[in-house]
Design an enzyme around this catalytic site. Structure first.
Site, short mmCIF file in Angstrom:
data_model
loop_
_atom_site.label_atom_id
_atom_site.label_comp_id
_atom_site.label_asym_id
_atom_site.label_seq_id
_atom_site.Cartn_x
_atom_site.Cartn_y
_atom_site.Cartn_z
N SER A 5 0.86 -1.18 0.00
CA SER A 5 0.00 0.00 0.00
C SER A 5 0.89 1.23 0.00
O SER A 5 2.06 1.17 0.39
CB SER A 5 -0.89 0.00 1.25
OG SER A 5 -1.54 1.25 1.42
N TYR A 34 -2.41 -0.79 10.63
CA TYR A 34 -2.34 -1.00 9.18
C TYR A 34 -1.01 -0.50 8.62
O TYR A 34 -0.34 -1.21 7.85
CB TYR A 34 -3.50 -0.29 8.49
CG TYR A 34 -3.65 -0.62 7.02
CD1 TYR A 34 -4.28 -1.79 6.61
CD2 TYR A 34 -3.14 0.23 6.04
CE1 TYR A 34 -4.41 -2.10 5.26
CE2 TYR A 34 -3.27 -0.07 4.69
CZ TYR A 34 -3.90 -1.23 4.31
OH TYR A 34 -4.03 -1.54 2.98
#
Length: 246
Positions: free
Chosen positions: A102, A115
């Site tokens: 990501s 995350y």
């Protein structure tokens, strides 16, 4: 056939697709599923690590179990899947390992500590593994790191940047991300960020002082972009608790 009023006929391929259910956060499950794949399908030459979860809570409000789940699925699972399939790739000097990380594995934002930590870990794992393969002169095994911006899958529904900037940085369509990732894999591209602006953000974060990065984040509205998402998750949780009489 084209021109006769019928749809173009697609070439027929005798393909078979095998599907397996596996909790990638549990290494025993990964190893047992990998053994089933080897027995029922054959050796794997392309490994795509794509599983991802997020807790959706501020750090001090997040149960420890959810933090552990995020780390296990988003980061630790890469170790188990790679250990399961890399040995044969090394033996054959042929294969491709793809890490779908990501943009939050290259730079971070507030409210999604679990995350960001997991994606930074996935990026670090991928880079170290790539260097190890290079050091071992296994040039037949390729690696590709995929770092997309926000993808419109609903995972971060509610995430908002500054409204004046949003038209220039809308959530990415999953199909577009897949197309870009496939192009990178087929051309043995070591890394791809989508959209290209993410390269610039990463570069600026690397050379600017922290306070300058904070100013840039505030200008873009990226400093608290996850807060609406977290608020929506909290509201949904409260609604479910109310419905269940908890």
């Amino acid at each position: 056939v084209a021109g006769d009023g019928e749809k173009d006929a697609l070439p027929h391929y005798n393909l078979q697709v095998y599907t397996y259910t596996c909790d990638v956060g549990k290494r025993e499950n990964v190893y047992s599923t990998a053994e089933r794949v080897r027995k029922e399908v054959g050796e794997v030459s392309v490994l795509v690590n794509n599983a991802g979860v997020v807790s959706g809570h501020h750090l001090l409000e997040c149960p420890d179990e959810l933090i552990e789940r995020t780390m296990m699925v988003n980061c630790h699972a890469h170790f188990w899947t790679t250990k399961a399939f890399l040995p044969k790739m090394l033996e054959m000097n042929h294969g491709h390992i793809v890490t779908v990380a990501s943009s939050l594995g290259l730079f971070s934002t507030a409210g999604v500590e679990d995350y960001c930590a997991s994606k930074f870990g996935a990026v670090g794992f991928h880079e170290s593994l790539s260097h190890e393969l290079k050091a071992a002169e296994k040039d037949g095994i390729k690696t590709t790191l995929v770092c997309p911006y926000l993808v419109d899958t609903g995972m971060f529904r509610g995430c908002r940047i500054r409204k004046e900037i949003e038209p220039f940085l809308p959530p990415l369509k999953p199909e577009y991300c897949v197309k870009q990732a496939m192009r990178a894999i087929l051309t043995d591209q070591p890394m791809i960020c989508t959209p290209r602006l993410m390269y610039m953000v990463t570069f600026m974060k690397s050379i600017l002082p922290f306070e300058a990065v904070v100013c840039m984040y505030r200008f873009l509205g990226a400093d608290k972009c996850m807060y609406p998402f977290i608020a929506q998750r909290k509201q949904a949780t409260n609604n479910n608790e109310a419905k269940n009489g908890i």
